[in-house]
Design an enzyme around this catalytic site. Sequence first.
Site, PDB file in Angstrom:
ATOM      1  N   LYS A  69       0.801  -1.223   0.000  1.00  0.00           N
ATOM      2  CA  LYS A  69       0.000   0.000   0.000  1.00  0.00           C
ATOM      3  C   LYS A  69       0.839   1.281   0.000  1.00  0.00           C
ATOM      4  O   LYS A  69       0.369   2.328  -0.446  1.00  0.00           O
ATOM      5  CB  LYS A  69      -0.962   0.004   1.184  1.00  0.00           C
ATOM      6  CG  LYS A  69      -2.015  -1.088   1.099  1.00  0.00           C
ATOM      7  CD  LYS A  69      -3.055  -0.964   2.181  1.00  0.00           C
ATOM      8  CE  LYS A  69      -4.101  -2.065   2.012  1.00  0.00           C
ATOM      9  NZ  LYS A  69      -5.385  -1.709   2.600  1.00  0.00           N
ATOM     10  N   ASP A 118     -10.237   2.344   1.451  1.00  0.00           N
ATOM     11  CA  ASP A 118     -10.291   1.867   2.840  1.00  0.00           C
ATOM     12  C   ASP A 118     -10.809   2.985   3.744  1.00  0.00           C
ATOM     13  O   ASP A 118     -11.641   2.757   4.629  1.00  0.00           O
ATOM     14  CB  ASP A 118      -8.896   1.454   3.329  1.00  0.00           C
ATOM     15  CG  ASP A 118      -8.407   0.176   2.693  1.00  0.00           C
ATOM     16  OD1 ASP A 118      -9.238  -0.663   2.335  1.00  0.00           O
ATOM     17  OD2 ASP A 118      -7.178   0.018   2.570  1.00  0.00           O
ATOM     18  N   GLY A 128      -1.389  -1.565  15.157  1.00  0.00           N
ATOM     19  CA  GLY A 128      -0.965  -1.551  13.768  1.00  0.00           C
ATOM     20  C   GLY A 128      -0.425  -0.202  13.368  1.00  0.00           C
ATOM     21  O   GLY A 128      -0.735   0.811  13.997  1.00  0.00           O
ATOM     22  N   SER A 129       0.388  -0.181  12.307  1.00  0.00           N
ATOM     23  CA  SER A 129       0.931   1.089  11.847  1.00  0.00           C
ATOM     24  C   SER A 129       1.208   1.093  10.346  1.00  0.00           C
ATOM     25  O   SER A 129       1.900   1.959   9.841  1.00  0.00           O
ATOM     26  CB  SER A 129       2.234   1.411  12.592  1.00  0.00           C
ATOM     27  OG  SER A 129       3.211   0.400  12.355  1.00  0.00           O
ATOM     28  N   GLY A 130       0.648   0.123   9.632  1.00  0.00           N
ATOM     29  CA  GLY A 130       0.856   0.036   8.193  1.00  0.00           C
ATOM     30  C   GLY A 130      -0.121   0.901   7.418  1.00  0.00           C
ATOM     31  O   GLY A 130      -0.773   1.802   7.968  1.00  0.00           O
ATOM     32  N   GLY A 131      -0.241   0.625   6.124  1.00  0.00           N
ATOM     33  CA  GLY A 131      -1.096   1.429   5.261  1.00  0.00           C
ATOM     34  C   GLY A 131      -2.550   1.427   5.671  1.00  0.00           C
ATOM     35  O   GLY A 131      -3.217   2.467   5.678  1.00  0.00           O
ATOM     36  N   MET A 132      -3.080   0.254   6.022  1.00  0.00           N
ATOM     37  CA  MET A 132      -4.472   0.184   6.442  1.00  0.00           C
ATOM     38  C   MET A 132      -4.669   0.922   7.757  1.00  0.00           C
ATOM     39  O   MET A 132      -5.691   1.588   7.963  1.00  0.00           O
ATOM     40  CB  MET A 132      -4.910  -1.279   6.587  1.00  0.00           C
ATOM     41  CG  MET A 132      -6.375  -1.455   6.939  1.00  0.00           C
ATOM     42  SD  MET A 132      -7.454  -0.845   5.628  1.00  0.00           S
ATOM     43  CE  MET A 132      -9.071  -1.215   6.317  1.00  0.00           C
TER      44      MET A 132
END
Length: 270
Positions: free
Chosen positions: A67, A103, A126-130
């Site tokens: 992402k 999203d 969490g800390s990613g794209g989503m």
Amino acid sequence: MINKETKLCMSLAARPSNRGTRFHNYLYEKLNLDFIYKAFTTTDIEHAIKGVRALGIRGCAISMPFKESCIPFIDELSESAKSIESVNTIVNNDGYLKAYNTDYIAIEKLIQKYQLSPQSTVILRGSGGMAKAVVAAFKNAGFKQVKILARNTITGKYLADLYGYEHIENLHAEQADILINVTPIGMAGGKEASDLAFPEAMIEQAKTIFDVVAMPELTPFIQLAKAKGKQTISGAEVAVLQALEQFELYTGIRPSEQLVAEAGAFSRAE
């Protein structure tokens, strides 16, 4: 019948599933559209995105872990993708690639649907794209009391600082009204498929449990929350809403709610 005019849409993910494929192809068939959808994976995101352009692929859904890494190879970011610094949809207009983040739209609509109060306390893993999309949607919905926990403390702190939230190192002595999992914990086929995203004691104290993992629909996190009578929001709901926005971007058509519900049910009935 597939022919030389048939438009191809696709997805790129580390672990492709049939969910998006079944959702989109169901709607193409019901609406008599000359489109086809196929899921792919890759170890070379740069050339995969260049292939979207070179082969005239109409649309491409982007999932973990691409992402953010796909961004350098795109011509233009929409406001949603630019502000979140994360992409989940690419539309190809005659070789010009524009990226979006549906999203964010899905999360925004779920906050409204479940009437989540901005006064609620929130802990997100969490800390990613989503995770960026989820945090941005909660921020823009007026939530002020949000804490972020991430295995990668650098990206966790960055995400928290980006939206003016608190970064925490662990869940010791923590509790919140809303618990959100935006990690692979509980995902089918993964090494943590049977794990809980949050401790049982925290789930017991929470009011709403939100898991963006779509496979399975009933993750261990969601299953336990349902057993305890909590309000739950599943990743399957996120998947259908964001896929609907993608479908409209690719085709210019917005299906009826009935058709979308049918496509969503079909996509889950594997």
